[in-house]
Structures are given as structure tokens and as C-alpha cells.
Design an enzyme around this catalytic site. Structure first.
Site, short mmCIF file in Angstrom:
data_model
loop_
_atom_site.label_atom_id
_atom_site.label_comp_id
_atom_site.label_asym_id
_atom_site.label_seq_id
_atom_site.Cartn_x
_atom_site.Cartn_y
_atom_site.Cartn_z
N GLU A 56 2.64 12.42 0.50
CA GLU A 56 1.96 11.25 1.06
C GLU A 56 2.72 9.94 0.91
O GLU A 56 2.57 9.05 1.75
CB GLU A 56 0.57 11.11 0.39
CG GLU A 56 -0.37 12.27 0.67
CD GLU A 56 -0.74 12.36 2.13
OE1 GLU A 56 -1.03 11.31 2.75
OE2 GLU A 56 -0.72 13.49 2.66
N SER A 70 -61.14 31.21 -20.23
CA SER A 70 -61.35 31.40 -21.67
C SER A 70 -60.14 31.07 -22.52
O SER A 70 -60.26 30.97 -23.75
CB SER A 70 -61.78 32.86 -21.93
OG SER A 70 -63.03 33.11 -21.34
#
Length: 881
Positions: free
Chosen positions: A105, A476
Site C-alpha cells: 500500500e 404450590s
């Protein structure tokens, strides 16, 4: 006129002033053009500079970084991101990777000051020749500026801004700092941003482990990540790899021999399913952590802040939870849901499904017991061929899941592996995709960490977390909190309440509570009432305590919503989540201290700095003695009550079943000294589980299967007995009491007081008292007499406790006078309940067994709590049963 001028021709004399003026004009024009250009340049510079973003903004910019979630052992569970990026410090990026990107690059990166004049000239010439912008000529610095501060458009104005900002940035940062930004910023395809994510995405390794060939392959991607993707376009990726390796050799980063060798090296790519979820394991758990991060740090933080989140989940226990829940839900639903195709795909959709299936991550054949999506490829004489992940199998009909009529090519179906004879091919059967749902949560009682969480049958089918989000009636399984309130109100496990028909009236309506077996067994101890889940006894107990006391008592267990002032709450009609219920049970399991379970132990930033660490808060909410009495009664639920299917676990375990009206919900919450687990089973819609599908039959087996796998060969421990608990034999059975409430305690206390009085009188007369049958050893010590109030007691306890009534006080359990034990005496014998079987007293005689009336006067019936002053309680509105 001089002699020279006389000799100069007239024509020459005329040209001299003409050239002079031409030069002056040219100079003036040049100066004018230069000045105009300078002014124009200054104007352009000023205009561009005025619109430039400040470089300080770039210095403060935080790159969006993926958040990663880890299990307790460090295994990656999942990740959240908008851009999949893992920050890697420049020092941890190998030189070979840096050099590959620089060569590809910006070869002169370490030599220029932010811009490459020759590169820009080459790009300008190429653009002029093409008649459009085809090259940028950007340096690495310019690419960083463009990505962070500018738009991606290609224009000369943007290029000028890019140049100016690059020059400024070079004065603010070092080259290594700029390179660090670049290597963590760039997009490298396949959803990966930066070299850290790209190394994981393409090669399944850390960037520090990349070799030359892999580094060159990555360095060829920034120019066009999609065009040169090694996943989609391998030939193009190799072309770019060759270019990068040649550039590295020309820049003398590597030798030509190394370059050629790397080019020939075989590269192994990691296979990924592009549609695969980011939750690798424990999806319900990870989703809850994501919600937690959003609430704590803001809505976008989990996707950009780059947290490393270390959770409490144990993957071995988590897998056991998922297998236990799903396996039992399948067994319950067997034959209920008829398997049908999910939908029919078009030819294009079918092609995409096949491509995705062949690229699936899982390289293994389908496992038995697990559901998969499959595509019907063909139906012919050989049978029905289907595509499952990378494999093609044969669909077979079974007794429970026959092939549906109308099955056709390109039907999308749910399948499971059919267990066939060894050596056969891959055979699959239709999966009914049951709509039955369930949830499970398990908490480590030693540290309050959630070790497993399963919020439903299948996360891909429904992301609704039924542990944390579903509010259901606990039935319960809520009763232990009522019995805990009773223990703190003066009752004992041996206290008796008569199980008999009652009618509660109020608001123009009447409510007659019923037991599950629709029978009544007369005088019943609280231990047996809880073990066999006697509804009437629980309602009468709540009525005797008083609703004001009970409603003020319950919030200490951590329930988030207020309770209606109604006796039906004692039977579990208030809605709670499974997590709230399990958290509340920790007060019994840990000796009175309610844990607030945690899911996360530590959160760090992308650089490893610890942001937060977590420990489970532990608040004392009930007395250790109360917690043990309830635990002891819940052990009876497992040993001989509604939860006795769990007894085969073979270790001390306490728990409670729960079932709501019409079998809509089934619960079991239980615990050993080490681990607490809650289970819920039901439908998301209001639908019955079926006849007799109670918590003991449906939820308890899931609990058992899970706990067997989770505890494995762990040491067997007993529940610790607090010092304030006394164990006393009552009618041949060992019963536990808070010290001072056991049978005979009142008479013993009276005798001790008389002994102390005798000793005091004797001392006054100048002589020592004699021993009274050894009872001096039973007298309380000075420390016991001076004992302070326990620190666990809530501040409002004194306000809630009713004054102790004397023997003449009367108590009303309902609209009639309270039944007395004498009412149940038959001649010279008294009646008591016998032990019930698992059917809940079904088929038992209405007449309890008799016992002699001549038992000692310290019978446990004297431990009934003091009677209240007879205020009538009217419930409004009353539940409709």
C-alpha cells in the site's frame, strides 16, 4: 548621438525598446498570474481549511470494536458488533504483517511526511488518461484520514482535504501510531475489520501466529476486499498474494527465495457459514448478558466498546441443562405434535440452502437427539433423500412420526437422526417441532453464580427467555414462603392444623379451597401438609397468621411486584419469573441469606484493563433456624411427598413441586447444599399440559436428570444444622424445632426458674442448694440469658408480630370457632393422619389411625401457636375456583 548609436541600424534601434516592454509585460503578467494563483490558492486553502474536521477528533476517535463473551473456563460464547474488529496493539503485530501491508500500500511510508508526491503524480496521469478518477495515489496516512474523517467519494476537493489533514496528522502522531490505526481500521472482507478479526475469520488464529503466506494474502485485500476474497475468488486472491510477495522482495523485506516459497505454500482457510449466528454456545445466557450490557453501558456499547465479558456459565453444566430439558420435553410431547413440513422453497431458495448447508461449520454427521433443518432433494423408489448440513441422508417413517401426506421436493422439514443398526447409512426421521416449552436455571450456592440457563426449547425458534421474562403462577412451589412466615410466627413443623372443608365468603362471593385429591384428612402436621401439598392447610395457616403479616413478610425474598391482599396468594396465584422464584429459594438453601445471583464476573476494555468485577450480594432475610426448618420440611417433600421421584438422586436434596389450575404450569425448585436448580414446563399460550401432568411428574424428572449430570461424583454433603435448632423425638419420629419451642420446653423453663429461685433463697440463707436430679445442667448459661437479638431480623419485624395471647384468647380460622384436637377424640383414643402415598392420599380411609390418649402431657399439640384475638378476615375480591 554617440558613435555606436550612429553605427547601429535603425531597425535594431527600434527593436530594443520593444523587447524591453515585452519583457516587462511578460514579467507583469507572470507576477499577476502568480499573485492571482496565490490569492486563489489562499482562498481555496482557507475555504477547504474552514470545512476540515479537526485532527483532534481523529485523535479522540474510538474504533468500533466487537465485544466478546467468554464462559467461566475462557471458551468464547459469542460476540456482538456492528464492525467485527479486535484491537491489536502494534507491538503484537508481527513485522512480517506490517511489512506486507507497507509493501502493498505505501512502500515509502516511513520516508514521507504524509503524502507521496510521485504517487500522486502517477495517479493524476492515470486519471487524465482515463478521463475519470481511477486511482487515488493515497498513502497509508491518507487512507486513515479518509476512513475516519472524510467521505469515500472520489473528487479533487476531497483529495485536497485529505492531503492537508494527512500533513497535520503526521505532526501529531508517530509513524507506528498511524500504522496501528490503519491495521486495526481497514476492512478486509467477510465482515472482518482490521488484521485481528481477519486473522480469526480467514485462518482461525491470532494475528501474532500468521506466517508470510497468510500475511501476504491479507495484505492483498484492502484494494478490493470483495473482488479478491479468498473465500469467493481464490484465483484472484492468489494473484494479489503474488503481487504483495514481489513488492516485499523488491523492498528487501524478504528474499526472492522466501517470496517464491511462500507463494507455493498451501493455505488452510477456516470454513464459515455466512448466516451462522454470533452466539456460539449458551444462546439464552449470552442474550441475557447482551441485555445486561445495554442497560449498564448504553444501547450501542455492546457493539462498539470492545468489552471482554467473563461470565459465570459452566459449559459442561450448561450442556447438561440443555440436554435434560430438551430430551424430557420431547418425551412429554411424543405423539402429541404431528410432524409437518415447515414450508416449501422455490428453486432459487433451495439452491441457496444447499450451498449454505455444504459450507456449514459443523463437519460432523447429525447427532441423535438433536433437531436439524433439512431440505427434501428427491422422492423416488429409493426413498426420500434430504440434505442436512453437508450430508445427504434418507428420510424414514417411524411409528411416532410417519411421513406426512403431500411431501414434495424442496420441502423444508425438521428432522432428527434415526437410531438404526450399526453400519447403516444416515437415516433421519421427521421431528414434530413440539410447541411445548420449558426453562431451567441453576445457581452455585457457594458463590451465587448462575452456572446454567436455558430459556426455551430452541433459541432459533424463539428468543424469548422464559427464565427471566415469563411471568407465570408458581402454584404450590410458592408455599415454602408461607411456611417460613409461619415458622417465624411461632409455628413448628410439628404444629397441627385440621385439613377439612372450609368456605371463605366476602364481596358477595364464596371460595372453597380444594386439595388436589379432593379429600380431607383431618389433623395434619405442617411437615406433612407441605410434603403432600395440602392446599386447605396452607390457606388456613395463612389466615391464622393474618394477611397483613404475610404480605409484609414476602418481599424480603426479592419478589419485584406487590402481592394482592388475598388468601389465594398462599397457593401461588401471584405471577413470578422462574429466576425470581429460584433466587427466593436461596434464602432457605444458604441458611437465611438471600443471594442475588450474578451472570458476569468481570468486564475489561479492549486492552485488558478491568472496568468492573462482580460478586453476588448476600443479604440476611430470615433466621438460620427458620431456613433450616423449611429445608428440613422440603427434604420431606422429596423423601415421601410429591417430589419423591427426585429421591433416587441419592444425596440430601430439598425441593418443592408446583402445579397451577388445569395443569397450565408445572414447576420444581430444589437444591442440594451446593447447587440450586429451578425448572418450569408449560405452553406459551393458555393450554393444559394434560391430565395428571403435575410438577412431580413433569418438572421433577428434568431436575433429576440435570442434577445427576451436573453433580456427577461430587462429594455428598448434608445440610448444616444451626446451633439454635433442637432435634427432639416426637411419637417415635425425630423432629426439628427452634430451641425453646420443642415439646416440654415451657415446663422445663418453668422448672429452671423455680430452681434459680431456690438457689437464690438458699444463698440468702447462707447455704448452697442441692442438685435437683441433674437438671442444673439444663439451665441456661449467662450467655444464653443475655443473648442479643439476632442480626438477621428485619427492622420491621417487631411491628408485624402480634402480641402473645394468653390461654384465654380465642382464635377463628374461618367463620366458625377453631377446631380443637379434642373434637377428634373417639372415646379414649385420639386420631392422627397416616402417611400418604404418592397419589396424594388417594383411596385412604377418612378415619385416621388412633393413638393412646395416655401419652405424656408434653405432646406436640401443646406447640400450637398462641391464638389470635379473633378478628374475622374477609377477602375481596375472592378467587374464582
Amino acid at each position: 548621438m554617440s558613435e555606436g548609436e550612429q553605427r547601429m541600424p535603425r531597425r535594431a534601434q527600434a527593436k530594443k525598446p520593444q523587447r524591453f516592454w515585452l519583457r516587462r509585460i511578460a514579467a507583469g503578467v507572470g507576477l499577476f498570474v502568480a499573485a492571482t494563483g496565490a490569492v486563489a490558492g489562499w482562498i481555496v486553502y482557507r475555504e477547504i481549511s474552514a470545512n476540515l474536521p479537526p485532527v483532534d477528533k481523529l485523535l479522540r476517535y474510538q474504533l468500533p470494536v466487537a465485544t466478546r463473551v467468554y464462559a467461566a473456563d475462557g471458551t468464547l460464547l459469542g460476540e456482538f458488533y456492528t464492525e467485527k474488529r479486535y484491537l491489536v496493539p502494534i507491538a503484537k503485530i508481527p513485522d512480517i504483517v506490517r511489512q506486507a501491508f507497507i509493501a502493498a500500500e505505501d512502500a515509502s511510508f516511513y520516508r514521507h511526511k504524509g503524502i507521496d508526491v510521485l504517487g500522486i503524480a502517477r495517479a493524476a496521469a492515470a486519471n487524465f488518461t482515463a478521463g475519470t478518477v481511477v486511482q487515488g495515489g493515497s498513502t497509508i496516512t491518507q487512507q486513515v484520514v479518509k476512513s475516519l474523517l472524510l467521505s469515500p467519494e472520489k473528487s479533487y476537493e476531497r483529495k485536497l482535504k485529505e492531503i492537508l489533514l494527512s500533513l497535520r496528522l503526521e505532526r501529531q502522531l508517530t509513524k507506528d501510531e498511524i500504522l496501528y490505526l490503519y491495521l486495526n481500521l481497514i476492512y478486509l472482507g467477510n465482515g472482518a475489520y482490521g488484521v485481528g478479526a481477519a486473522a480469526q475469520e480467514y485462518f482461525g488464529k491470532d494475528v501474532a501466529d500468521l506466517d508470510l503466506a497468510e500475511a501476504a494474502l491479507l495484505a492483498g485485500l484492502p484494494q478490493a476486499p470483495s473482488r479478491y476474497s479468498p473465500v469467493r475468488h481464490w484465483d484472484r486472491a492468489k494473484y494479489r498474494q503474488r503481487y504483495v510477495l514481489e513488492r516485499m522482495a523488491r523492498e528487501k523485506f524478504v528474499t526472492w527465495e522466501q517470496s517464491e516459497q511462500a507463494l507455493q505454500e498451501e493455505i488452510q482457510l477456516t470454513r464459515h457459514d455466512a448466516s451462522a449466528p454470533t452466539y456460539v454456545a449458551a444462546p439464552y445466557f449470552v442474550e441475557h448478558v447482551r441485555r445486561f450490557l445495554e442497560e449498564r453501558y448504553g444501547g450501542t456499547a455492546p457493539y462498539q466498546a470492545g468489552f471482554n465479558v467473563y461470565t459465570t456459565v459452566d459449559l459442561r453444566i450448561q450442556r447438561a441443562a440443555e440436554d435434560a430439558l430438551r430430551g424430557h420435553l420431547d418425551a412429554i410431547d411424543m405423539g402429541r405434535t404431528r410432524a409437518r413440513p415447515l414450508r416449501r422453497l422455490t428453486a432459487g431458495e433451495a439452491d441457496r440452502f444447499i450451498r449454505a448447508a455444504k459450507a456449514a461449520r459443523d463437519p460432523n454427521e447429525p447427532e441423535p437427539g438433536r433437531a436439524y433443518q433439512a431440505l427434501v432433494l428427491a422422492i423416488d423408489k429409493g426413498g426420500v433423500r434430504v440434505q442436512v448440513n453437508r450430508f445427504v441422508g434418507l428420510l424414514v417413517a417411524t411409528k411416532d412420526h410417519p411421513l406426512p401426506t403431500g411431501l414434495a421436493k424442496y420441502d423444508l422439514i425438521a428432522v432428527r437422526r434415526h437410531v438404526a443398526k450399526a453400519g447403516g447409512g444416515l437415516e433421519l426421521e421427521m421431528d414434530g417441532d413440539p410447541q411445548l416449552e420449558g426453562a431451567l436455571v441453576s445457581i452455585d450456592l457457594t458463590n451465587g453464580q448462575v452456572k446454567a440457563l436455558v430459556g426455551g426449547y430452541d433459541y432459533e425458534r424463539s428468543q424469548f427467555n422464559r427464565v427471566m421474562q415469563a411471568q407465570r403462577q408458581p402454584g404450590s412451589s410458592f408455599k415454602p414462603f408461607v411456611y417460613s412466615a409461619a415458622m417465624d410466627r411461632g409455628w413448628t413443623p410439628a404444629s397441627i392444623i385440621v385439613d377439612e372443608p372450609i368456605v371463605l365468603a366476602g364481596g358477595g362471593r364464596a371460595w372453597m379451597p380444594q386439595n388436589y385429591d379432593e379429600k380431607f384428612i383431618g389433623p395434619t402436621t405442617l411437615r406433612n401438609a407441605l410434603a403432600h401439598s395440602r392446599n386447605v392447610v396452607t390457606v388456613k395457616l395463612a389466615q391464622s397468621m393474618g394477611l397483613n403479616y404475610l404480605i409484609n413478610y414476602l418481599p424480603r425474598f426479592g419478589f419485584s411486584r406487590p402481592f394482592a391482599k388475598n388468601l389465594s396468594i398462599s397457593l401461588g396465584t401471584a405471577e413470578v419469573t422462574l429466576f425470581e422464584l429460584a433466587r427466593a429459594y436461596t434464602a432457605f438453601a444458604t441458611g437465611g441469606r438471600r443471594l442475588d445471583p450474578i451472570f458476569v464476573t468481570k468486564i475489561t476494555d479492549p486492552h485488558g484493563k478491568v472496568l468492573e468485577e462482580f460478586e453476588a450480594p448476600s443479604d440476611p432475610v430470615i433466621a438460620p433456624e427458620t431456613a433450616y426448618l423449611v429445608t428440613s420440611m422440603l427434604e420431606s417433600v422429596v423423601q415421601r411427598g410429591t417430589g419423591k421421584r427426585v429421591a433416587v438422586l441419592g444425596r440430601p436434596v430439598a425441593g418443592k413441586t408446583g402445579t397451577t389450575n388445569d395443569m397450565h404450569d408445572a414447576w420444581f425448585v430444589g437444591y442440594t447444599p451446593e447447587l440450586l436448580t429451578g425448572v418450569w414446563v408449560g405452553y406459551d399460550s393458555e393450554r393444559s399440559l394434560g391430565k395428571d401432568q403435575t410438577g412431580g411428574r413433569v418438572a421433577a424428572p428434568i431436575f433429576l436428570t440435570f442434577m445427576e449430570a451436573a453433580l456427577g461424583n461430587a462429594p455428598v454433603n448434608d445440610f448444616a444444622i444451626p446451633e439454635g435448632v433442637a432435634l427432639v423425638s416426637v411419637n417415635g419420629n425425630l423432629e426439628c424445632f427452634k430451641k425453646g419451642t420443642e415439646p416440654g420446653a415451657r415446663q422445663l423453663a418453668a422448672n429452671q426458674e423455680q430452681d434459680e429461685l431456690d438457689r437464690a433463697v438458699a444463698r440468702l440463707r447462707g447455704r448452697e442448694p442441692v442438685e435437683l436430679d441433674g437438671e442444673r445442667e439444663l439451665a441456661p448459661t449467662d450467655d444464653e440469658l443475655d443473648r442479643e437479638e439476632p442480626t438477621w431480623a428485619p427492622q420491621d419485624q417487631e411491628e408485624d408480630l402480634a402480641p402473645v395471647a394468653d390461654d384465654e384468647d380465642l382464635r377463628q380460622i374461618d367463620t366458625r370457632p377453631a377446631p380443637r384436637a379434642e373434637d377428634y377424640l373417639d372415646g379414649d383414643r385420639a386420631r392422627r393422619p397416616r402417611e400418604a402415598d404418592d397419589a396424594g392420599y388417594r383411596g385412604m380411609s377418612d378415619r385416621p389411625a388412633h393413638r393412646p390418649i395416655s401419652e405424656p402431657a408434653d405432646d406436640y399439640r401443646i406447640n400450637e401457636p398462641p391464638r389470635s384475638r379473633g378478628r374475622k378476615i374477609v377477602e375481596e375480591p375472592l378467587p374464582n375456583y
